[in-house]
Scaffold this motif. Structure first.
Motif, PDB file in Angstrom:
ATOM      1  N   LEU A   1       0.859  -1.180   0.000  1.00 47.11           N
ATOM      2  CA  LEU A   1       0.000   0.000   0.000  1.00 47.11           C
ATOM      3  C   LEU A   1       0.894   1.229   0.000  1.00 47.11           C
ATOM      4  CD1 LEU A   1      -2.615  -1.099   2.695  1.00 47.11           C
ATOM      5  CD2 LEU A   1      -2.906  -1.131   0.217  1.00 47.11           C
ATOM      6  N   LYS A   2       0.600   2.157  -0.902  1.00 45.85           N
ATOM      7  CA  LYS A   2       1.463   3.328  -1.047  1.00 45.85           C
ATOM      8  C   LYS A   2       1.189   4.394   0.005  1.00 45.85           C
ATOM      9  CE  LYS A   2       1.808   2.836  -6.100  1.00 45.85           C
ATOM     10  NZ  LYS A   2       1.516   3.489  -7.401  1.00 45.85           N
TER      11      LYS A   2
ATOM     12  N   GLU B   1      -4.726   5.452  -4.703  1.00 47.57           N
ATOM     13  CA  GLU B   1      -5.435   4.641  -3.713  1.00 47.57           C
ATOM     14  C   GLU B   1      -6.671   5.355  -3.185  1.00 47.57           C
ATOM     15  OE1 GLU B   1      -1.699   1.857  -2.235  1.00 47.57           O
ATOM     16  OE2 GLU B   1      -2.542   3.342  -0.848  1.00 47.57           O
TER      17      GLU B   1
ATOM     18  N   LEU C   1      -9.417   1.951  -3.571  1.00 45.92           N
ATOM     19  CA  LEU C   1      -8.577   0.789  -3.322  1.00 45.92           C
ATOM     20  C   LEU C   1      -9.392  -0.484  -3.535  1.00 45.92           C
ATOM     21  CD1 LEU C   1      -5.940  -0.529  -2.279  1.00 45.92           C
ATOM     22  CD2 LEU C   1      -6.839  -0.242   0.049  1.00 45.92           C
TER      23      LEU C   1
ATOM     24  N   ARG D   1      -4.789  -6.470  -5.014  1.00 47.44           N
ATOM     25  CA  ARG D   1      -3.582  -6.737  -4.229  1.00 47.44           C
ATOM     26  C   ARG D   1      -3.319  -8.233  -4.090  1.00 47.44           C
ATOM     27  NH1 ARG D   1      -3.793  -2.177  -5.342  1.00 47.44           N
ATOM     28  NH2 ARG D   1      -3.019  -0.371  -4.173  1.00 47.44           N
TER      29      ARG D   1
ATOM     30  N   TRP E   1      -9.824  -5.624   4.814  1.00 52.64           N
ATOM     31  CA  TRP E   1      -8.983  -4.421   4.700  1.00 52.64           C
ATOM     32  C   TRP E   1      -8.168  -4.224   5.970  1.00 52.64           C
ATOM     33  CZ3 TRP E   1      -9.232  -0.158   7.934  1.00 52.64           C
ATOM     34  CH2 TRP E   1      -8.463   0.954   7.558  1.00 52.64           C
TER      35      TRP E   1
ATOM     36  N   VAL F   1      -4.138  -3.853   6.128  1.00 49.25           N
ATOM     37  CA  VAL F   1      -3.337  -2.715   6.594  1.00 49.25           C
ATOM     38  C   VAL F   1      -2.448  -3.123   7.758  1.00 49.25           C
ATOM     39  CG1 VAL F   1      -4.940  -0.960   5.734  1.00 49.25           C
ATOM     40  CG2 VAL F   1      -5.209  -1.812   8.076  1.00 49.25           C
TER      41      VAL F   1
ATOM     42  N   LYS G   1       0.572  -0.510   8.287  1.00 53.48           N
ATOM     43  CA  LYS G   1       0.003   0.841   8.282  1.00 53.48           C
ATOM     44  C   LYS G   1      -0.618   1.220   9.623  1.00 53.48           C
ATOM     45  CE  LYS G   1       1.046   1.844   4.028  1.00 53.48           C
ATOM     46  NZ  LYS G   1       1.982   2.951   3.700  1.00 53.48           N
TER      47      LYS G   1
END
Length: 283
Positions: A2-3, A170, A173, A178, A235, A239, A244
């Motif tokens: 994830l950017k 994103e 998303l 992914r 999700w 993350v 994240k």
């Protein structure tokens, strides 16, 4: 993987649709009083994967798919007295409980795109870039909807949100992008169940048409909402995988989400949330 960092406002969304009987009547010049199921049957028969025995109800093109429900779970970061909190809300178009036996497609698509365009959330879906988003665009055009704010795009991906470029932005998303593509792509229910989440609880996607023909809008919307809850949980797992969130933030948020669901489950009309929680406890 994830950017960008997690956005302060995220909507986890999902759509349900059925073959467009009214569209089939126009497309094939059928009599105006053609029964809905008969018109749907003509769409299925004109689909290349149709087989009377093996595949009598094949997946029809998005253009021929009437949207009957849009559900979205919102996740918003708020700060109270210097502390960070996560606020959740479950929403749907049409709203629950519903006493209607039909749905105004133009109204629900128009409202949803208006909300997105003016509130600018990050959108998160499962197979949403190639599926849900395309349905919204194509059926929005069929219904002559104007979605100017939603449709705005920046000159470059890093200069603003872009819901139409899932590869470089994103702002939208698509979780499935992914994972592996093609034959190795996981299904939402399979991923949720293996992660220890409830997955689907009462119905599957191929039953939506029968619910629609029976006029059971409430059951369709409940099924739709359950998919958004599973999308959020996948999700959250992603993350965490991508680092994240801190480990403490991850476990705290999962508990906060369960608390939110318990509050929703206490409401009279939310038996589907109660069943979701019960299945989570058994997973």
């Amino acid at each position: 993987m994830l950017k960008s960092d997690i956005h302060d406002t995220v909507w986890f969304f999902d759509l349900e649709w059925v073959p467009d009987a009214a569209g089939a009547i126009r497309l094939f010049d059928l009599p105006p009083d053609t029964p809905e199921l008969e018109a749907m049957q003509r769409l299925w028969q004109e689909t290349k994967d149709y087989d009377e025995t093996e595949n009598p109800r094949p997946f029809v093109k998005y253009l021929f798919s009437r949207v009957v429900s849009i559900a979205f779970l919102s996740r918003r970061v708020i700060h109270r007295e210097g502390e960070r909190h996560i606020e959740f809300a479950i929403n749907s178009l049409p709203k629950l409980p519903s006493n209607e036996t039909t749905v105004d497609e133009a109204e629900i698509i128009g409202k949803f795109l208006h909300y997105i365009g003016h509130r600018n959330p990050q959108l998160v879906g499962f197979n949403s870039a190639e599926s849900d988003l395309q349905v919204l665009i194509q059926r929005g055009m069929v219904n002559e909807i104007r979605a100017e704010s939603f449709s705005m795009r920046p000159p470059k991906p890093w200069e603003g949100r872009d819901y139409f470029d899932a590869r470089n932005s994103e702002a939208h998303l698509d979780l499935l992008q992914r994972f592996s593509r093609g034959a190795m792509s996981p299904k939402l229910n399979d991923m949720a169940r293996l992660c220890g989440f409830p997955g689907k609880i009462d119905a599957t996607g191929d039953q939506v048409v029968d619910m629609w023909l029976a006029g059971d809008i409430t059951k369709i919307v409940e099924y739709n909402q359950i998919d958004t809850l599973n999308t959020y949980l996948i999700w959250l797992r992603m993350v965490n995988f991508a680092g994240k969130l801190t480990e403490e933030e991850y476990f705290t948020e999962q508990e906060d989400f369960r608390t939110f669901l318990e509050t929703e489950a206490a409401k009279e009309d939310n038996d589907h949330i109660r069943r979701f929680l019960a299945k989570w406890d058994d997973a």
